[in-house]
Design an enzyme around this catalytic site. Sequence first.
Site, PDB file in Angstrom:
ATOM      1  NE  ARG A  32       4.591  -8.021 -26.719  1.00 43.56           N
ATOM      2  CZ  ARG A  32       5.144  -7.436 -25.652  1.00 43.56           C
ATOM      3  NH1 ARG A  32       5.337  -6.124 -25.643  1.00 43.56           N
ATOM      4  NH2 ARG A  32       5.506  -8.137 -24.603  1.00 43.56           N
ATOM      5  NE  ARG A  36      -1.967  -3.380 -26.170  1.00 44.81           N
ATOM      6  CZ  ARG A  36      -1.661  -3.106 -24.897  1.00 44.81           C
ATOM      7  NH1 ARG A  36      -2.528  -2.440 -24.147  1.00 44.81           N
ATOM      8  NH2 ARG A  36      -0.505  -3.481 -24.393  1.00 44.81           N
ATOM      9  NE  ARG A  45      -7.756  -7.566 -27.865  1.00 48.43           N
ATOM     10  CZ  ARG A  45      -8.713  -7.523 -26.933  1.00 48.43           C
ATOM     11  NH1 ARG A  45      -9.977  -7.402 -27.296  1.00 48.43           N
ATOM     12  NH2 ARG A  45      -8.408  -7.612 -25.656  1.00 48.43           N
ATOM     13  CG  ASP A  81      -0.384 -14.878 -25.588  1.00 44.54           C
ATOM     14  OD1 ASP A  81      -0.077 -13.676 -25.568  1.00 44.54           O
ATOM     15  OD2 ASP A  81      -0.176 -15.640 -24.612  1.00 44.54           O
ATOM     16  CE1 TYR A 158       2.589 -14.539 -18.090  1.00 45.62           C
ATOM     17  CE2 TYR A 158       4.293 -15.546 -19.424  1.00 45.62           C
ATOM     18  CZ  TYR A 158       3.585 -14.435 -19.028  1.00 45.62           C
ATOM     19  OH  TYR A 158       3.878 -13.209 -19.577  1.00 45.62           O
TER      20      TYR A 158
END
Length: 353
Positions: A32, A36, A45, A81, A158
């Site tokens: 990552r 963010r 974003r 992702d 998931y």
Amino acid sequence: MKPEELERLNQSPFMKACRRLPAPHTPVWLLRQAGRYMAEYREVRAKVSFLELCKTPELAAEVTVTAARRLGVDAAIIFSDILVVLEPLGMELEFTKGEGPVLHNPIREAADVQPLREVVAAESLGFVFDAIRLTRRELPGHLPLIGFSGAPFTLAAYAIEGGSSRNFDLTKAFMYRHPGAWGDLMGKLSRAVAEYLNGQIAAGAQAVQLFDSWVGCLSPSDYREYVFPYTSQIIRQLKPGVPVLHFGVGTGMLLEVMREAGGDVIGLDFHVELDEAWRRLDGVAVQGNLDPVCLLAEREFVLRRARRVLDQAGGRPGHIFNLGHGVLPPTTVDNVIALVEYVHEQSARPSRG
């Protein structure tokens, strides 16, 4: 790619470490590393949703390249992702604010597997391939690009849970109660992932990482029975000669069987000591494994913990410095840059004349 360009990439510290060859310094990149915690990422974003960012090649390439250049790392990883591969199967994926990924039509019964479509990656995941091509053109010629996908078990988890889970009880119950449907689901996912990763390689990725983020919820015997056949099948089907990085979270008890399933590099999370884990893994490189929470501490503490990881690696060829999980949003960019610089400085090896 021209032969001389490919050779330059193959001689990079990251690619050498993947093959357990001596490198001028220990290569470092971060899970990552585009995220963010970076102002540049937040600016992009703010204009689009997370899935729109993943599906817009120009934007995905921009955040990938920006992070690699800003941090000074030894490899870039394409921004995407792990779950985008689920949509082409017919799963309804949404990223909700504060909750993360949600699958609105989760698999709960054996009959839910049959309608899932076979994935034709070039048709349904071409935006990732386009992002890789754009990124490869923008990256410095010496900097490798890593492609990736979620591994079948994590994708299945998931899909069955409908999102994140603490105990994965729905997934494991499905696996135990419906072994035939489980095999069908894992087969579809395995075929999709293999085609997807080979497509990323063809588009310009120099290495690929298989993220089995949730497989640590299984025992070694369950891994061998319910996961091993599918993960090993994917790795066997990937283009020969392209390094495969195999990573999971909470997998300290699974390292040997994961190594047997395949991969040139085994990623280590922060729950294991690097030196002890590497002794258990014969014939592979290792990646890791600083606790990402360390990056929230004072600079001196960060570097002291980095020194511990380097000491455990002992300068042996085949170590790629990374975190034991992804960079956390409160992390300061300055701490990350200091970490990268420290790893390079402390691991520098004299060139041979």
